[in-house]
Write a protein that holds these residues in place. Structure first.
Motif, short mmCIF file in Angstrom:
data_model
loop_
_atom_site.label_atom_id
_atom_site.label_comp_id
_atom_site.label_asym_id
_atom_site.label_seq_id
_atom_site.Cartn_x
_atom_site.Cartn_y
_atom_site.Cartn_z
N LYS A 14 -4.58 -11.27 1.64
CA LYS A 14 -5.48 -11.12 2.78
C LYS A 14 -5.39 -9.71 3.37
CE LYS A 14 -5.62 -15.93 4.19
NZ LYS A 14 -5.25 -16.92 5.22
N ILE A 15 -4.19 -9.17 3.44
CA ILE A 15 -4.03 -7.81 3.95
C ILE A 15 -4.73 -6.81 3.04
CG2 ILE A 15 -2.31 -5.98 4.32
CD1 ILE A 15 -0.46 -8.19 5.41
N HIS A 33 4.46 -0.83 -0.85
CA HIS A 33 5.46 -0.13 -0.07
C HIS A 33 5.52 -0.55 1.40
CE1 HIS A 33 5.11 2.45 -3.59
NE2 HIS A 33 6.34 2.84 -3.31
N ILE A 34 4.39 -0.88 1.99
CA ILE A 34 4.38 -1.22 3.41
C ILE A 34 4.58 -2.72 3.62
CG2 ILE A 34 2.98 -1.20 5.52
CD1 ILE A 34 1.75 1.41 4.48
N ARG A 35 3.83 -3.55 2.90
CA ARG A 35 3.94 -5.01 3.00
C ARG A 35 4.14 -5.64 1.61
NH1 ARG A 35 4.01 -7.71 7.96
NH2 ARG A 35 3.34 -9.43 6.68
N PRO A 36 5.28 -5.39 0.97
CA PRO A 36 5.50 -5.98 -0.35
C PRO A 36 5.78 -7.48 -0.26
CG PRO A 36 7.45 -4.81 0.33
CD PRO A 36 6.41 -4.55 1.38
N VAL A 37 5.47 -8.17 -1.33
CA VAL A 37 5.72 -9.61 -1.41
C VAL A 37 7.17 -9.82 -1.84
CG1 VAL A 37 5.09 -11.76 -2.59
CG2 VAL A 37 3.33 -10.10 -1.98
N ARG A 38 7.92 -10.54 -1.02
CA ARG A 38 9.32 -10.82 -1.33
C ARG A 38 9.56 -12.29 -1.68
NH1 ARG A 38 10.72 -5.94 -0.35
NH2 ARG A 38 10.70 -4.84 1.61
N GLN A 39 8.65 -13.14 -1.23
CA GLN A 39 8.74 -14.58 -1.53
C GLN A 39 7.37 -15.09 -1.94
OE1 GLN A 39 10.03 -16.36 2.09
NE2 GLN A 39 12.05 -15.41 2.08
N LEU A 99 -7.32 -7.42 1.07
CA LEU A 99 -8.76 -7.62 1.21
C LEU A 99 -9.29 -6.97 2.48
CD1 LEU A 99 -11.36 -8.96 0.15
CD2 LEU A 99 -10.72 -10.98 1.45
N ILE A 100 -8.59 -7.18 3.58
CA ILE A 100 -9.02 -6.61 4.85
C ILE A 100 -8.90 -5.09 4.84
CG2 ILE A 100 -8.44 -6.47 7.32
CD1 ILE A 100 -7.69 -9.49 7.07
N SER A 101 -7.79 -4.57 4.32
CA SER A 101 -7.62 -3.12 4.30
C SER A 101 -8.63 -2.46 3.36
CB SER A 101 -6.20 -2.73 3.91
OG SER A 101 -5.89 -3.16 2.61
N THR A 102 -8.95 -3.09 2.26
CA THR A 102 -9.96 -2.55 1.35
C THR A 102 -11.32 -2.50 2.03
OG1 THR A 102 -8.78 -3.41 -0.57
CG2 THR A 102 -11.09 -2.87 -0.88
N THR A 103 -11.67 -3.56 2.74
CA THR A 103 -12.96 -3.60 3.44
C THR A 103 -13.02 -2.54 4.54
OG1 THR A 103 -13.13 -5.96 2.99
CG2 THR A 103 -14.53 -5.08 4.73
N VAL A 104 -11.94 -2.45 5.31
CA VAL A 104 -11.90 -1.49 6.42
C VAL A 104 -12.00 -0.05 5.91
CG1 VAL A 104 -10.36 -0.55 8.21
CG2 VAL A 104 -10.70 -3.02 8.02
N LEU A 105 -11.42 0.23 4.77
CA LEU A 105 -11.47 1.60 4.22
C LEU A 105 -12.75 1.87 3.43
CD1 LEU A 105 -7.77 2.00 3.04
CD2 LEU A 105 -8.85 3.03 5.04
N SER A 147 -3.18 -0.21 -2.77
CA SER A 147 -2.05 -0.54 -3.63
C SER A 147 -0.74 -0.05 -3.02
CB SER A 147 -2.21 0.07 -5.01
OG SER A 147 -3.29 -0.51 -5.68
N PHE A 148 -0.78 1.12 -2.38
CA PHE A 148 0.40 1.63 -1.68
C PHE A 148 0.79 0.69 -0.54
CE2 PHE A 148 2.42 4.12 1.65
CZ PHE A 148 3.49 4.66 0.95
N ILE A 149 -0.20 0.21 0.19
CA ILE A 149 0.07 -0.74 1.27
C ILE A 149 0.75 -1.99 0.72
CG2 ILE A 149 -1.01 -2.29 2.97
CD1 ILE A 149 -3.13 -0.08 3.38
N ALA A 150 0.24 -2.48 -0.41
CA ALA A 150 0.76 -3.73 -0.97
C ALA A 150 2.15 -3.57 -1.58
CB ALA A 150 -0.20 -4.26 -2.03
#
Length: 105
Positions: free
Chosen positions: A60-61, A45-51, A63-69, A40-43
């Motif tokens: 996708k980020i 603060h690091i890669r927020p949706v602006r559009q 999903l991938i980060s959740t799987t990797v962690l 959630s922090f990644i979504a």
């Protein structure tokens, strides 16, 4: 799905193999909560949706980060909380499965 699988493994092992194995389903859920907080922090603060066009990429980020962690986290939790080997009786037939903790991931 992971909680259901952990409940089956935890209940099959029983109290005879230790309290750690019995609380394994709770550990899976707790690890999932911490991984969720990081993702959630990644979504946000690091890669927020602006559009609107960035929504798919953000999902996708996540999903991938959740799987990797989550996969290594559950692996280490299984190694720590489950006994070195345990048996589970099949629900149909008389066969018995011999399993190791790494098979829980």
């Amino acid at each position: 799905e992971s909680t259901c699988a952990a409940l089956v493994i935890g209940s099959s092992i029983g109290v005879s193999n230790g309290w750690d194995a019995m609380v394994f389903p709770i550990v899976v859920s707790a690890v999932g909560i911490f991984v969720c907080l990081v993702c959630s922090f990644i979504a946000t603060h690091i890669r927020p949706v602006r559009q609107e066009s960035q929504v798919e990429e953000a999902l996708k980020i996540q999903l991938i980060s959740t799987t990797v962690l989550m996969v290594p986290s559950i692996y280490y939790a299984a190694e720590y909380f489950l006994p070195k080997s345990f048996t589970i009786a099949k629900t149909v037939g008389q066969d018995v499965l011999e399993l190791a903790p790494y098979m829980a991931t």
